[in-house]
Every structure is written in C-alpha cells, then in structure tokens.
Design a protein around this motif. Structure first.
Motif, mmCIF file in Angstrom:
data_model
loop_
_atom_site.group_PDB
_atom_site.id
_atom_site.type_symbol
_atom_site.label_atom_id
_atom_site.label_comp_id
_atom_site.label_asym_id
_atom_site.label_seq_id
_atom_site.Cartn_x
_atom_site.Cartn_y
_atom_site.Cartn_z
ATOM 1 N N TYR A 110 -4.395 20.611 -37.784
ATOM 2 C CA TYR A 110 -4.419 21.123 -39.165
ATOM 3 C C TYR A 110 -4.001 19.990 -40.064
ATOM 4 O O TYR A 110 -4.635 19.912 -41.049
ATOM 5 C CB TYR A 110 -3.279 22.221 -39.280
ATOM 6 N N TYR A 164 -12.360 24.393 -42.231
ATOM 7 C CA TYR A 164 -10.943 24.184 -42.557
ATOM 8 C C TYR A 164 -10.113 25.500 -42.957
ATOM 9 O O TYR A 164 -9.288 25.849 -42.472
ATOM 10 C CB TYR A 164 -10.913 23.545 -43.928
ATOM 11 N N THR A 207 -7.081 26.986 -40.976
ATOM 12 C CA THR A 207 -5.804 27.231 -41.409
ATOM 13 C C THR A 207 -5.491 28.844 -41.039
ATOM 14 O O THR A 207 -4.416 29.099 -40.826
ATOM 15 C CB THR A 207 -6.148 27.495 -43.046
ATOM 16 N N VAL A 263 -4.024 28.607 -37.398
ATOM 17 C CA VAL A 263 -2.573 28.321 -37.469
ATOM 18 C C VAL A 263 -1.629 29.250 -38.111
ATOM 19 O O VAL A 263 -0.535 29.553 -37.423
ATOM 20 C CB VAL A 263 -2.417 27.172 -38.067
ATOM 21 N N SER A 307 -8.276 19.981 -31.908
ATOM 22 C CA SER A 307 -8.677 21.479 -31.850
ATOM 23 C C SER A 307 -9.273 21.910 -30.529
ATOM 24 O O SER A 307 -8.832 22.785 -29.893
ATOM 25 C CB SER A 307 -9.617 21.738 -32.923
#
Ligand code: HEM
Length: 227
Positions: A132, A18, A22, A25, A103
């Motif tokens: 995301y 995760y 982050t 992105v 993804s």
C-alpha cells in the motif's frame, strides 16, 4: 486501440487499482478488529476482502499491460517486472513494480497458507502495508493527475481511511471492556467465557501483546477460508 486511449486506460487502471488496494487493506483491518453483528458476520467482511484483493490485482494488470502495449511509453516486459530496469523516473517506477510484486506475494502466500502455516502467512500478510505504502508514493510521485483536486482527494481520503483504521487497531480503542464474570456459584452452571475466538478469525491476526505470537494447532484459524 489508439495510443491516446491506451494512455487514458493506463491512468484510469492505476487509479482503480490504487482505490481497490486501499479498500483491500481497509477491509483487512476491519476484519482484524472483529467487528461483527448477526446481520454482518465477519466471514462476509473476509469474503469481500478477498474479492477486492483479486480485483486490485486485475486492475494492476490492466494498468501495466496498457503501458506495455502503448507504442510510445517505452515499457517492455523487463521494465515492468524488474525494479529499476526502466530509465523513466527509475525510483518512482520501481516503487510501482515493488508495490505490484508485494501485492502478488501477499496474494500467493494466502493461496499457499495451508502449506506454509499460519505463522509464516501472518508475517507475509503484513507486507500488504508495504504494498500500500509503495503504491501510494508511486502514484503521487509519478502520476499525471496528482495535481488535480479529485486526485488529491483520493490520496488524502485513502491515507485517512487506512491511517485511521491502523490507529484504532494499534491502540485497541475499539475493544469493549471484558464482561464481568458472574459469582462462582452461578459460574459453574454456565459455559466458560470464550477466549479470543482465534479459530474463526479472518483478516490480520490480533496484535501480539507481549506473547510469543505463536499459535498451537488447535488455535489455527479454520473458518472463513483464506483471505
Ligand atoms: C500495485 C501496483 C500499482 C498501483 C496501485 C499503481 C497506481 C498508479 C497510480 C494511482 C498512478 C497515477 C495515475 C495518474 O495520476 O493518472 C500511477 C501512475 C503510473 N504508474 Fe502505476 N501503479 C502500480 C504499478 C505500476 C507498475 C508495476 C508500473 C510499471 C512500470 C507502473 C507504471 C506507472 C507509470 C509509468 C505511471 C505514470 C502515469 C502518468 O503519468 O500518469 N505502475 N500508478
């Protein structure tokens, strides 16, 4: 490896995946803002963006494979690949599966960009935001650690970073005012002011403000390689 170790590894893998998603992105958004300096060329941001995306996929694989390997968690191959195939918190698990598949789709579309063309790649690349968002909801809703202060900090920090960069991108507040052109007599002696440097852009493309959003072959991005 014991079940307890696999369980810790699965959760740690989820958090690292995760965090990297982050970062991926955020780096894509930074690249799209075209912030660059001689010391930090945009190609560098793009290169890191690409590496971080790969790392996010690797840790997602770790997260999922450790869950499958866990003797008591009840995840088979179908449960981790097909949304709603798992009867464990079906909606939140499906969000994780969808995040993973989006993804992979974004990554694959970049690998195939020369075949699918810039316009289609650009559309598909926006799915990164959906990946995301679904990963965020999945982690918060399903995670054992969501209630801990550090996990809250991770989620809030991540939302602040991505939300802030997205706002800057959408509002265009980072843009410096266009340079004033010199008087006509001098202007002829100088090279023309560059238009949007589409040929060397990386990350997300600039927002289309009222145009068709299409680019001619001469505007197709070449430098920096795929994201
Ligand atoms: C992009 C893909 C994914 C990301 C970024 C992600 C991230 C996360 C995060 C951050 C957590 C919270 C961990 C914790 O609180 O300790 C979590 C939990 C969980 N994830 Fe994922 N995940 C993804 C895909 C998947 C997939 C495909 C599955 C397949 C079933 C899955 C199953 C789970 C389960 C069962 C939990 C609960 C673990 C617990 O109780 O703590 N995730 N995930």
């Amino acid at each position: 490896m014991t079940g307890e170790m696999l369980w810790y590894l699965a959760r740690a893998g989820g958090f690292v995946a995760y965090g990297l998603l982050t970062a991926s992105v955020a780096l894509g958004l930074v690249a799209s803002l075209r912030l660059a300096s001689p010391r930090w060329p945009r190609a560098m941001t793009t290169e890191i963006h690409r590496f971080v995306t790969m790392a996010a996929l690797a840790f997602t694989a770790l997260h999922v494979l450790t869950l499958v390997a866990h003797p008591d968690e009840g995840f088979g191959v179908a449960e981790v690949l097909v949304p709603f195939a798992s009867d464990r918190e079906p909606l939140w698990t499906a969000m994780g599966v969808i995040a993973m598949e989006l993804s992979v789709a974004v990554w694959l579309s970049t690998r195939l960009r020369s075949r699918i063309g810039y316009a289609r790649w650009r559309q598909l690349h926006h799915l990164a935001f959906a990946a995301y968002g679904t990963a965020l909801v999945h982690g918060i809703a399903q995670g054992t650690d969501t209630g801990t202060p550090w996990a809250r900090l991770v989620y809030i920090g991540s939302m602040g970073l991505v939300g802030g960069l997205l706002a800057v991108r959408i509002l265009g507040t980072h843009r410096t005012p266009a340079p004033t052109r010199p008087p006509a007599a001098t202007a002829t002696a100088l090279p023309p002011l560059p238009d949007r440097p589409a040929a060397i852009t990386g990350g997300l493309p600039p927002l289309d403000r009222g145009g068709t959003g299409r680019r001619g072959a001469s505007q197709t991005r070449r430098g920096g390689g795929p994201l």
